[in-house]
Design a protein around this motif. Structure first.
Motif, PDB file in Angstrom:
ATOM      1  N   VAL A 205       0.830  -1.202   0.000  1.00  0.00           N
ATOM      2  CA  VAL A 205       0.000   0.000   0.000  1.00  0.00           C
ATOM      3  C   VAL A 205       0.866   1.255   0.000  1.00  0.00           C
ATOM      4  O   VAL A 205       0.457   2.302  -0.544  1.00  0.00           O
ATOM      5  CB  VAL A 205      -0.968  -0.021   1.214  1.00  0.00           C
ATOM      6  N   ASP A 206       2.063   1.187   0.566  1.00  0.00           N
ATOM      7  CA  ASP A 206       2.956   2.351   0.584  1.00  0.00           C
ATOM      8  C   ASP A 206       3.393   2.764  -0.816  1.00  0.00           C
ATOM      9  O   ASP A 206       3.863   3.888  -1.008  1.00  0.00           O
ATOM     10  CB  ASP A 206       4.202   2.053   1.421  1.00  0.00           C
ATOM     11  N   ASP A 207       3.269   1.860  -1.791  1.00  0.00           N
ATOM     12  CA  ASP A 207       3.710   2.152  -3.159  1.00  0.00           C
ATOM     13  C   ASP A 207       2.612   2.744  -4.032  1.00  0.00           C
ATOM     14  O   ASP A 207       2.857   3.066  -5.196  1.00  0.00           O
ATOM     15  CB  ASP A 207       4.225   0.865  -3.824  1.00  0.00           C
ATOM     16  N   THR A 208       1.401   2.896  -3.487  1.00  0.00           N
ATOM     17  CA  THR A 208       0.261   3.304  -4.320  1.00  0.00           C
ATOM     18  C   THR A 208       0.490   4.643  -5.004  1.00  0.00           C
ATOM     19  O   THR A 208       0.281   4.792  -6.218  1.00  0.00           O
ATOM     20  CB  THR A 208      -1.023   3.369  -3.476  1.00  0.00           C
ATOM     21  N   ALA A 209       0.913   5.644  -4.251  1.00  0.00           N
ATOM     22  CA  ALA A 209       1.112   6.981  -4.831  1.00  0.00           C
ATOM     23  C   ALA A 209       2.198   6.944  -5.897  1.00  0.00           C
ATOM     24  O   ALA A 209       2.051   7.541  -6.972  1.00  0.00           O
ATOM     25  CB  ALA A 209       1.461   7.984  -3.738  1.00  0.00           C
ATOM     26  N   LEU A 210       3.278   6.236  -5.621  1.00  0.00           N
ATOM     27  CA  LEU A 210       4.374   6.162  -6.587  1.00  0.00           C
ATOM     28  C   LEU A 210       3.892   5.528  -7.887  1.00  0.00           C
ATOM     29  O   LEU A 210       4.164   6.045  -8.979  1.00  0.00           O
ATOM     30  CB  LEU A 210       5.539   5.369  -5.988  1.00  0.00           C
ATOM     31  N   VAL A 211       3.189   4.407  -7.788  1.00  0.00           N
ATOM     32  CA  VAL A 211       2.716   3.709  -8.990  1.00  0.00           C
ATOM     33  C   VAL A 211       1.775   4.607  -9.796  1.00  0.00           C
ATOM     34  O   VAL A 211       1.908   4.728 -11.025  1.00  0.00           O
ATOM     35  CB  VAL A 211       2.022   2.385  -8.613  1.00  0.00           C
ATOM     36  N   ALA A 212       0.822   5.247  -9.111  1.00  0.00           N
ATOM     37  CA  ALA A 212      -0.155   6.088  -9.811  1.00  0.00           C
ATOM     38  C   ALA A 212       0.507   7.276 -10.501  1.00  0.00           C
ATOM     39  O   ALA A 212       0.184   7.601 -11.649  1.00  0.00           O
ATOM     40  CB  ALA A 212      -1.218   6.575  -8.836  1.00  0.00           C
ATOM     41  N   LEU A 213       1.435   7.908  -9.821  1.00  0.00           N
ATOM     42  CA  LEU A 213       2.028   9.125 -10.362  1.00  0.00           C
ATOM     43  C   LEU A 213       3.086   8.835 -11.424  1.00  0.00           C
ATOM     44  O   LEU A 213       3.205   9.584 -12.396  1.00  0.00           O
ATOM     45  CB  LEU A 213       2.603   9.966  -9.227  1.00  0.00           C
ATOM     46  N   VAL A 214       3.837   7.757 -11.265  1.00  0.00           N
ATOM     47  CA  VAL A 214       4.778   7.390 -12.322  1.00  0.00           C
ATOM     48  C   VAL A 214       4.015   6.934 -13.568  1.00  0.00           C
ATOM     49  O   VAL A 214       4.338   7.324 -14.689  1.00  0.00           O
ATOM     50  CB  VAL A 214       5.734   6.282 -11.833  1.00  0.00           C
ATOM     51  N   ALA A 215       2.981   6.119 -13.370  1.00  0.00           N
ATOM     52  CA  ALA A 215       2.210   5.609 -14.515  1.00  0.00           C
ATOM     53  C   ALA A 215       1.489   6.716 -15.262  1.00  0.00           C
ATOM     54  O   ALA A 215       1.191   6.568 -16.454  1.00  0.00           O
ATOM     55  CB  ALA A 215       1.213   4.556 -14.045  1.00  0.00           C
ATOM     56  N   SER A 216       1.188   7.813 -14.584  1.00  0.00           N
ATOM     57  CA  SER A 216       0.481   8.928 -15.234  1.00  0.00           C
ATOM     58  C   SER A 216       1.419  10.070 -15.620  1.00  0.00           C
ATOM     59  O   SER A 216       0.951  11.120 -16.066  1.00  0.00           O
ATOM     60  CB  SER A 216      -0.611   9.468 -14.299  1.00  0.00           C
ATOM     61  N   SER A 217       2.719   9.872 -15.454  1.00  0.00           N
ATOM     62  CA  SER A 217       3.675  10.941 -15.758  1.00  0.00           C
ATOM     63  C   SER A 217       3.695  11.240 -17.255  1.00  0.00           C
ATOM     64  O   SER A 217       3.507  10.351 -18.096  1.00  0.00           O
ATOM     65  CB  SER A 217       5.074  10.558 -15.281  1.00  0.00           C
ATOM     66  N   THR A 218       3.915  12.485 -17.578  1.00  0.00           N
ATOM     67  CA  THR A 218       3.932  12.907 -18.978  1.00  0.00           C
ATOM     68  C   THR A 218       4.998  12.168 -19.771  1.00  0.00           C
ATOM     69  O   THR A 218       4.775  11.770 -20.929  1.00  0.00           O
ATOM     70  CB  THR A 218       4.185  14.422 -19.061  1.00  0.00           C
ATOM     71  N   GLU A 219       6.165  11.951 -19.149  1.00  0.00           N
ATOM     72  CA  GLU A 219       7.257  11.272 -19.847  1.00  0.00           C
ATOM     73  C   GLU A 219       6.876   9.852 -20.239  1.00  0.00           C
ATOM     74  O   GLU A 219       7.118   9.422 -21.376  1.00  0.00           O
ATOM     75  CB  GLU A 219       8.511  11.256 -18.963  1.00  0.00           C
ATOM     76  N   LEU A 220       6.278   9.126 -19.311  1.00  0.00           N
ATOM     77  CA  LEU A 220       5.883   7.748 -19.608  1.00  0.00           C
ATOM     78  C   LEU A 220       4.744   7.713 -20.619  1.00  0.00           C
ATOM     79  O   LEU A 220       4.754   6.903 -21.555  1.00  0.00           O
ATOM     80  CB  LEU A 220       5.473   7.030 -18.320  1.00  0.00           C
ATOM     81  N   ILE A 221       3.761   8.588 -20.443  1.00  0.00           N
ATOM     82  CA  ILE A 221       2.628   8.620 -21.372  1.00  0.00           C
ATOM     83  C   ILE A 221       3.110   8.929 -22.789  1.00  0.00           C
ATOM     84  O   ILE A 221       2.661   8.311 -23.770  1.00  0.00           O
ATOM     85  CB  ILE A 221       1.585   9.655 -20.919  1.00  0.00           C
ATOM     86  N   ASP A 222       4.026   9.868 -22.930  1.00  0.00           N
ATOM     87  CA  ASP A 222       4.556  10.205 -24.260  1.00  0.00           C
ATOM     88  C   ASP A 222       5.276   9.009 -24.882  1.00  0.00           C
ATOM     89  O   ASP A 222       5.134   8.733 -26.079  1.00  0.00           O
ATOM     90  CB  ASP A 222       5.516  11.398 -24.164  1.00  0.00           C
ATOM     91  N   LYS A 223       6.044   8.302 -24.062  1.00  0.00           N
ATOM     92  CA  LYS A 223       6.768   7.131 -24.563  1.00  0.00           C
ATOM     93  C   LYS A 223       5.791   6.046 -25.006  1.00  0.00           C
ATOM     94  O   LYS A 223       5.953   5.440 -26.079  1.00  0.00           O
ATOM     95  CB  LYS A 223       7.688   6.602 -23.455  1.00  0.00           C
ATOM     96  N   LEU A 224       4.782   5.795 -24.196  1.00  0.00           N
ATOM     97  CA  LEU A 224       3.798   4.767 -24.534  1.00  0.00           C
ATOM     98  C   LEU A 224       2.999   5.147 -25.772  1.00  0.00           C
ATOM     99  O   LEU A 224       2.663   4.289 -26.596  1.00  0.00           O
ATOM    100  CB  LEU A 224       2.848   4.545 -23.351  1.00  0.00           C
ATOM    101  N   SER A 225       2.678   6.412 -25.903  1.00  0.00           N
ATOM    102  CA  SER A 225       1.911   6.874 -27.064  1.00  0.00           C
ATOM    103  C   SER A 225       2.709   6.664 -28.354  1.00  0.00           C
ATOM    104  O   SER A 225       2.155   6.304 -29.403  1.00  0.00           O
ATOM    105  CB  SER A 225       1.543   8.349 -26.908  1.00  0.00           C
TER     106      SER A 225
END
Length: 260
Positions: free
Chosen positions: A157-177
């Motif tokens: 549960v301590d990792d929830t914020a990290l997972v959500a915010l990294v997964a929604s980061s602009t850098e990752l989203i741009d790479k996935l797109s």
């Protein structure tokens, strides 16, 4: 800053001064309470704060690099059409807002005609269809979702914020797109998500992050559920009041039981 300083007061009793005034009705009061909670959720949304907290913790790492898969796993709990409970909560692609990590909309599974994926409250849902829509959020309830949504389960549960915010980061989203497969309906893959580089945090850092971030997540979840209850109450009370089937005192009592 302490958690009590970060979190605003949510509760308000029907009997508070000014709650029902100037000839207002319980239906009016429900609308006012719903608007008040909505204003709280907009003013107090901790997403920028959460992002700052996560970035601060990640910047303090000791140069060891991990991946997003270090902090979460892909859940593949499929539910066949014949096994779907019509009363289950359902989150579809359209229920997920763009660029907002706190999901606040869901329906029921009644009438669904295809296999779905199962998720728990606290899972991070990632809309893989057209990833540039940036539909990534923390589930406030458990239920089932579209198979166009990847279910990411934090390893703690301590990792929830990290997972959500990294997964929604602009850098990752741009790479996935850029790497999404499909011309008309591009989709991101778990493989690309899983290998996204993320600093490796020590156990103590992960616990520290969770102790700061999780109360904010829980508070926003509470606001979401309170608003949902008020919307349901309004939709129930107003037709009854307008038809005369119930009177104002009865509606006031029902309202007080919900918001007190």
């Amino acid at each position: 800053m302490s958690n009590t300083q970060i979190l605003p007061r949510v509760g308000r009793k029907v009997g508070d001064p000014g709650y029902l005034t100037h000839g207002s009705t319980p239906g009016y009061a429900v609308d006012q309470e719903e608007r008040r909670l909505h204003r709280h959720s907009r003013r107090a949304t901790p997403e920028p704060l959460l992002r700052a907290i996560v970035e601060q913790v990640l910047s303090a790492h000791d140069n060891r690099t991990a991946t997003l898969a270090t902090y979460c796993t892909l859940v593949k709990d499929s539910v066949a059409t014949k096994d779907i409970d019509a009363q289950s909560f359902y989150i579809g692609f359209d229920n997920m807002p763009r660029g907002k990590i706190f999901l606040d909309d869901w329906g029921t599974a009644e009438g669904l005609g295809s296999n779905k994926s199962q998720f728990r409250a606290g899972d991070v849902l990632f809309g893989k269809l057209r990833p540039y829509f940036k539909k990534v959020g923390i589930a406030p309830v458990g239920g089932i979702c579209s198979t166009d949504i990847l279910v990411l389960r934090p390893k703690h549960v301590d990792d929830t914020a990290l997972v959500a915010l990294v997964a929604s980061s602009t850098e990752l989203i741009d790479k996935l797109s850029a790497s999404a497969t499909g011309t008309r309906m591009p989709r991101a893959s778990w493989g690309d998500l899983a290998k996204w580089p993320v600093p490796e945090l020590a156990d103590g850092q992960r616990k520290e992050l969770g102790s700061t971030a999780q109360p904010l997540i829980e508070h926003m979840t509470l606001l979401t559920h309170e608003t949902k209850r008020l919307v349901a109450l309004r939709d129930t009370l107003l037709p009854e009041l307008l038809s005369g089937r119930i009177r104002v005192p009865e509606a006031s009592k029902a309202l007080e039981e919900v918001v007190a």
